[in-house]
Design an enzyme around this catalytic site. Structure first.
Site, mmCIF file in Angstrom:
data_model
loop_
_atom_site.group_PDB
_atom_site.id
_atom_site.type_symbol
_atom_site.label_atom_id
_atom_site.label_comp_id
_atom_site.label_asym_id
_atom_site.label_seq_id
_atom_site.Cartn_x
_atom_site.Cartn_y
_atom_site.Cartn_z
ATOM 1 N N SER A 49 28.104 -41.124 7.823
ATOM 2 C CA SER A 49 27.750 -42.045 6.747
ATOM 3 C C SER A 49 28.865 -42.216 5.723
ATOM 4 C CB SER A 49 26.482 -41.562 6.038
ATOM 5 O OG SER A 49 26.665 -40.253 5.512
ATOM 6 N N GLY B 250 24.353 -39.984 9.899
ATOM 7 C CA GLY B 250 23.686 -38.887 10.585
ATOM 8 C C GLY B 250 24.463 -38.319 11.759
ATOM 9 N N ASN C 103 27.768 -32.659 8.983
ATOM 10 C CA ASN C 103 26.361 -32.480 9.364
ATOM 11 C C ASN C 103 26.160 -31.236 10.230
ATOM 12 O OD1 ASN C 103 25.362 -34.736 7.989
ATOM 13 N ND2 ASN C 103 25.917 -36.100 9.663
ATOM 14 N N ASP D 23 22.293 -40.299 -5.105
ATOM 15 C CA ASP D 23 22.014 -39.144 -4.240
ATOM 16 C C ASP D 23 22.978 -37.995 -4.489
ATOM 17 O OD1 ASP D 23 24.406 -39.666 -2.737
ATOM 18 O OD2 ASP D 23 23.316 -41.092 -1.492
ATOM 19 N N HIS E 120 27.059 -39.581 -1.599
ATOM 20 C CA HIS E 120 27.873 -40.695 -1.116
ATOM 21 C C HIS E 120 28.592 -41.378 -2.278
ATOM 22 C CE1 HIS E 120 24.884 -40.010 2.062
ATOM 23 N NE2 HIS E 120 25.896 -40.327 2.868
#
Length: 232
Positions: free
Chosen positions: A55, A92, A120, A203, A206
């Site tokens: 992402s 993801g 991740n 968030d 990002h």
């Protein structure tokens, strides 16, 4: 340091809860067949830089034009470099899923390949050797497809949730792989951005449009040297 700790705490919560989300945005299609054909011809004549990541590469939460690959394209154009940027970021993405789709992505000629994966994996506590092996396999595949492709590896860091040893060894994966494979390394993709509320979306993970300008500088500081060598 305080900013980075805050960033890491938010990162571990957010990505683990949304790692399966795919927020890729599709660009518009040309309506005129003549324009479409002309664009295809122009693209095929240019060298290709492919950004392969998650992402952070895809530009989650922003317009594609605000993500760092698009900013790199702007820089290339302003300097009259004959390169076309392709954003192959997928929200993801893990190193395992990246390994599974790499052959499909490489169904085109790629002159410079920028690999941005691994965060991740670390947040999920995936065994380090598995992450290392997947990244190595991706690098091997790129080299096998075209030995002349220049590779850039983007370094990443994770919060200390998994323990100091895991966190430290994870961070070391990237410089060690870069040295082993003789590829260029971006030490930390989010250097100067991670943990700064002014440069991150709500968030806390990002980058904002302003944050991506900093990320683009981090990438460009390494990528420009690779491009110049490619043109020699």
């Amino acid at each position: 340091m305080r900013k980075l700790v805050r960033y890491y705490l938010i990162l571990s919560v957010f990505i683990l809860s949304s790692c399966g989300e795919n927020t890729d945005k599709k660009s518009g299609e040309n309506t005129a067949e003549e324009v479409q054909t002309e664009t295809e011809v122009q693209t095929s004549e240019k060298n290709v830089i492919l950004f392969f990541g998650n992402s952070l590469t895809a530009g989650m939460g922003l317009e594609p034009s605000e993500a760092f690959p698009a900013l790199i394209q702007n820089r290339l154009d302003s300097l009259d470099y004959d390169f076309e940027v392709i954003n192959a970021g997928l929200s993801g993405e893990t190193t395992a899923s990246g390994k599974n789709r790499i052959n499909w992505v490489l169904n085109q000629d790629v002159d410079v390949f920028v690999l941005e994966l691994g965060a991740n994996d670390g947040l999920r506590g995936i065994p380090l050797e598995e992450t290392r092996k997947n990244l190595q396999d991706i690098i091997n595949t790129v080299k096998e497809k075209n030995p002349d492709t220049k590779i850039v590896l983007a370094g990443m860091q994770i919060p200390p949730n998994m323990g100091e040893e895991y966190t430290s060894e994870f961070r070391n994966i990237f410089p060690e792989l870069a040295q082993k494979n003789n590829v260029a390394l971006i030490p930390f993709l989010l250097e100067g951005v991670a943990g700064d509320p002014k440069l991150n979306q709500q968030d806390g993970i990002h980058p904002t449009a302003e944050g991506y300008k900093v990320v683009a500088k981090n990438v460009w500081s390494v990528l420009e040297k690779v491009i110049k060598k490619k043109q020699v």
